[in-house]
Scaffold this active site. Structure first.
Site, PDB file in Angstrom:
ATOM      1  CD  GLU A 103      -5.167   4.251   0.718  1.00 32.77           C
ATOM      2  OE1 GLU A 103      -4.363   3.546   1.330  1.00 32.77           O
ATOM      3  OE2 GLU A 103      -6.404   4.068   0.778  1.00 32.77           O
TER       4      GLU A 103
ATOM      5  CG  HIS B 217      -2.090  -0.772   1.229  1.00 31.07           C
ATOM      6  ND1 HIS B 217      -2.105  -2.138   1.364  1.00 31.07           N
ATOM      7  CD2 HIS B 217      -3.393  -0.397   1.077  1.00 31.07           C
ATOM      8  CE1 HIS B 217      -3.354  -2.568   1.297  1.00 31.07           C
ATOM      9  NE2 HIS B 217      -4.153  -1.545   1.125  1.00 31.07           N
TER      10      HIS B 217
HETATM   11 ZN   LIG Z   1      -6.287  -1.535   0.633  1.00 33.19          ZN
END
Ligand SMILES: [Zn+2]
Length: 361
Positions: free
Chosen positions: A209, A206
């Protein structure tokens, strides 16, 4: 074939970024809470609870969004809870026309009632297999692979990487880190990623973001991830002074495009967490036009009140995509899957291409 929610549901879809603890049915949350004596849910009926999850997730902050998981994770602490949630996840995805899915969760968050990491993974995998069998028995088809996530604020990533490799032949396809990005750069977990690379194992991170380009750069340059979870902030390295064709890419953006690093984009979730201001401002279309390897994903179906088909429909309505675009995004995802190359090819050739050929007429 006109593009509607019903027709998109019939088209084969591949999903790379879906959180097990973000996709529970509200009614299941209530029943499991009752069964395990968890009494902190904010509602007592399924409709109100479903709305609560969506509203809490709509707040525009990643931190607030992540709070909603305290409730879902609380009811996934027993063998029965894990199995049922995993089984229903497979059934719900198949019902929506998903033919291949990688579903991730963080085993370290499911130890509150005495299960070991290995037991948590075993019960979850058993639930996935039960779901696949139920779908097959009903005449459907779906392949579900599990990804194991480590929480970026915690210190168990090396252990979870080892767990991933230990279960690699039993339904676990790869590794991931997730959680609040700011203050927890991926390089905090370098030993976990080195372990994965040393074992020729796959992982996604991740990154990009809530936090910008440095997070993406670290995930690629120092950690060596195979894919980027979200990665929307790659646009910080792209300038479009005029026509899209004349866009100028910085070194990181060039690297991502040149090496075909898949971007696991999650349109609704990216808007909810404030990573992008609104769907029409989502860089999905810019990245697609610049021929980045974009994929469509759900992230958290419960919190975003969404499905793969709804995410695709939103993109169709916002950017005017047709069936051939949806087919391209689906093949992008399948090419990027963490299963062996011949297996990816088989799903592309036997399921995805024939499925879209029907839609294209
Ligand atoms: Zn996610």
């Amino acid at each position: 074939m006109p593009l509607t929610l019903a027709s998109i549901r019939r088209a084969p879809k591949a999903l790379l970024h879906d959180h097990l603890d973000g996709g529970l049915r509200p009614a299941t949350v209530l029943e499991l809470a009752e069964a395990c004596g968890y009494d902190e849910l904010p509602a007592t009926d399924a409709d109100t609870l479903g709305t609560w999850f969506r509203d809490a997730a709509d707040s525009g902050s990643l931190e607030r969004y992540l709070e909603t998981f305290a409730h879902t994770v609380a009811v996934m602490q027993t063998p029965e809870g894990l199995r049922r949630v995993a089984r229903e996840c497979v059934e719900d995805l198949a019902e929506d026309g998903v033919v291949y899915a990688e579903v991730r969760f963080a085993p370290e968050q499911h130890l509150n009632r005495g299960l070991t990491l290995d037991e948590v993974v075993e019960h979850t995998l058993a639930g996935f297999r039960e779901g696949e069998e139920l779908v097959a028995a009903a005449g459907g088809r779906i392949t579900v692979v599990c990804l194991l996530t480590a929480m970026r604020h915690a210190a168990r990533s090396r252990e979870i990487a080892e767990l991933t490799v230990r279960f690699r032949d039993r339904g676990v396809g790869g590794f991931d880190i997730a959680g609040a990005e700011a203050g927890y750069p991926p390089t905090r977990h370098l030993d976990a990623f080195e372990y994965m690379r040393a074992n020729s194992a796959h992982f996604t991170i991740h990154a990009g973001e809530a936090f910008g380009l440095p997070s993406i750069h670290e995930a690629l340059a120092y950690c060596g991830c195979d894919r980027l979870g979200h990665g929307v902030r790659i646009t910080d390295d792209i300038s479009v002074p005029g026509a899209i064709a004349d866009a100028e890419l910085g070194l990181v953006a060039k690297y991502v495009r040149d090496t075909r690093i898949p971007l696991e984009l999650c349109p609704s979730s990216n808007v909810q967490t404030g990573a992008v201001p609104s769907l029409d401002k989502h860089p999905f279309d810019l990245l697609a036009r610049l021929r980045f390897r974009v994929t469509v994903n759900t992230d958290n179906r419960l919190m975003s009140d969404t499905t793969m088909s709804r995410e695709m429909l939103k993109l169709v309505e916002t950017f005017g995509y047709g069936w051939s675009d949806l087919e391209r995004f689906t093949i992008n995802a399948m090419k990027s899957a963490f299963i062996p190359f011949p297996d990816r090819l088989k799903i592309i050739d036997d399921v995805i291409k024939p499925g879209y050929a029907v839609m294209l007429g």
